[in-house]
Design an enzyme around this catalytic site. Structure first.
Site, PDB file in Angstrom:
ATOM      1  N   ARG A   1      -6.111  -1.214   6.021  1.00  0.00           N
ATOM      2  CA  ARG A   1      -6.526  -1.633   4.677  1.00  0.00           C
ATOM      3  C   ARG A   1      -7.508  -0.640   4.075  1.00  0.00           C
ATOM      4  O   ARG A   1      -8.641  -0.497   4.519  1.00  0.00           O
ATOM      5  CB  ARG A   1      -7.144  -3.032   4.739  1.00  0.00           C
ATOM      6  CG  ARG A   1      -7.579  -3.555   3.375  1.00  0.00           C
ATOM      7  CD  ARG A   1      -8.037  -4.987   3.458  1.00  0.00           C
ATOM      8  NE  ARG A   1      -8.623  -5.426   2.221  1.00  0.00           N
ATOM      9  CZ  ARG A   1      -7.941  -5.813   1.139  1.00  0.00           C
ATOM     10  NH1 ARG A   1      -6.621  -5.798   1.174  1.00  0.00           N
ATOM     11  NH2 ARG A   1      -8.554  -6.201   0.045  1.00  0.00           N
ATOM     12  N   ARG A   2      -7.049   0.073   3.040  1.00  0.00           N
ATOM     13  CA  ARG A   2      -7.831   1.049   2.272  1.00  0.00           C
ATOM     14  C   ARG A   2      -8.394   2.168   3.148  1.00  0.00           C
ATOM     15  O   ARG A   2      -9.407   2.763   2.809  1.00  0.00           O
ATOM     16  CB  ARG A   2      -8.967   0.366   1.485  1.00  0.00           C
ATOM     17  CG  ARG A   2      -8.489  -0.779   0.585  1.00  0.00           C
ATOM     18  CD  ARG A   2      -7.513  -0.303  -0.491  1.00  0.00           C
ATOM     19  NE  ARG A   2      -6.869  -1.428  -1.132  1.00  0.00           N
ATOM     20  CZ  ARG A   2      -5.638  -1.856  -0.824  1.00  0.00           C
ATOM     21  NH1 ARG A   2      -4.930  -1.233   0.103  1.00  0.00           N
ATOM     22  NH2 ARG A   2      -5.111  -2.873  -1.454  1.00  0.00           N
ATOM     23  N   LYS A   3      -7.680   2.474   4.241  1.00  0.00           N
ATOM     24  CA  LYS A   3      -8.115   3.539   5.130  1.00  0.00           C
ATOM     25  C   LYS A   3      -6.909   4.230   5.753  1.00  0.00           C
ATOM     26  O   LYS A   3      -5.811   3.672   5.796  1.00  0.00           O
ATOM     27  CB  LYS A   3      -9.007   2.989   6.244  1.00  0.00           C
ATOM     28  CG  LYS A   3     -10.342   2.423   5.798  1.00  0.00           C
ATOM     29  CD  LYS A   3     -11.129   1.893   6.980  1.00  0.00           C
ATOM     30  CE  LYS A   3     -12.451   1.272   6.534  1.00  0.00           C
ATOM     31  NZ  LYS A   3     -13.199   0.682   7.692  1.00  0.00           N
TER      32      LYS A   3
ATOM     33  N   ASP B   1       0.832  -1.194   0.000  1.00  0.00           N
ATOM     34  CA  ASP B   1       0.000   0.000   0.000  1.00  0.00           C
ATOM     35  C   ASP B   1       0.872   1.252   0.000  1.00  0.00           C
ATOM     36  O   ASP B   1       2.027   1.223   0.450  1.00  0.00           O
ATOM     37  CB  ASP B   1      -0.898   0.028   1.239  1.00  0.00           C
ATOM     38  CG  ASP B   1      -1.751  -1.230   1.369  1.00  0.00           C
ATOM     39  OD1 ASP B   1      -2.130  -1.782   0.325  1.00  0.00           O
ATOM     40  OD2 ASP B   1      -2.028  -1.638   2.513  1.00  0.00           O
TER      41      ASP B   1
END
Length: 292
Positions: free
Chosen positions: A169-171, A140
């Protein structure tokens, strides 16, 4: 426009947002602004807070669906040069929050810095990418971030270091601020090898995305250990169409806005896919597209 006294050159009324999003859909923003400097951005946000005007930030518009009736409040777009600068220093790449992620990935490779190449062909801005901690199975963007300059939703300018930001995760914990500049610490590598690797990854990534001329957006996040695209196909939804909204043949986790498509058509196809995947496979898909 009295509430924007002093900002008349950067604030517009009833700006149609369809022209600023990849889907090409949606109504107007009550107020729309393109600040020219971080200081002007801070002043705008402070004024909005004082006047009780909600603020939204629009990046590249790749993951935004604006409803047909438009949005109230102030929409801020970081499209001016002050927010799109890119430079390298030692083993770091320092970029404006409004810069294109794809351009930054390419710039880093040409400068001989590796790490970001797996993010090639992911649409959006650097600010949006860091805020949502975008990534692939290889990693990421958050792992490369060392410092972020932000303007808070109270109009204050702040510096946040990697230790002060929580990436998951995605934040990230950057939802309370507008990202103005990002400092990325990367790994020195041979630029020729990086460029060659970048080119291969670009071809692979683009092969699984809608064609460049199509108005499209990615719908759902990949559940941990699974692929949203594969789940949608497994639910038998390939070829699904609702009004002018169609699931993309190349990747059914993308929706394509055909002629005469409305924002409401996109909302309806999202509901259809979500419901059918839940009913048939028992999986609750989390929306990746942001609906205004």
């Amino acid at each position: 426009m009295a509430i924007w006294s002093g900002f008349e050159r950067v604030v517009r009324q009833a700006e149609v947002l369809a022209m600023h999003t990849w889907l090409g859909l949606g109504g107007p923003a009550q107020f729309y602004a393109e600040p020219r400097t971080p200081e002007e951005l801070a002043g705008l946000i402070l004024r909005a807070k004082e006047e009780g005007v909600p603020v939204r930030v629009l990046g590249a518009g790749s993951n935004i669906l604006v409803r047909d009736e438009g949005v109230s409040g102030l929409v801020v777009h970081l499209g001016c040069p002050a927010f799109m600068d890119m430079r390298s220093q030692d083993n770091r790449v320092i970029v404006g929050g409004g810069a294109s992620l794809t351009r930054v990935v390419t710039f880093a490779a040409h400068e001989g810095f590796g790490g970001l190449e797996t993010l090639v062909a992911i649409p959006g801005t650097v600010g949006g990418a860091v805020r949502g901690n975008v990534g692939t199975h290889s990693g990421d963007i958050g792992e490369w971030v060392r410092r972020v300059e932000v303007v808070t939703l109270s109009g204050a300018m702040e510096t946040r270091t990697h230790r002060e930001i929580l990436f998951s995760r995605r934040k990230s914990t950057l939802d309370d601020a507008v990202i103005v500049e990002v400092d990325l610490e990367l790994t020195p590598e041979d630029p020729v090898d990086l460029t060659r690797r970048l080119h291969k990854l670009w071809i692979l990534r683009k092969a699984g995305q809608p064609l460049g001329h199509q108005n499209s957006a990615r719908l759902f996040k990949d559940p941990r250990g699974a692929s949203a695209c594969e789940l949608i196909e497994a639910a038998g939804l390939k070829g699904t169409q609702v009004g002018g909204a169609t699931l993309c043949d190349r990747n059914v986790n993308f929706v394509v806005a055909e002629a005469h498509c409305s924002a409401n058509d996109i909302v309806r196809i999202i509901d259809t896919v979500r419901t059918q995947v839940q009913n048939r496979l028992g999986v609750q898909l989390e929306l990746d597209l942001e609906i205004w």
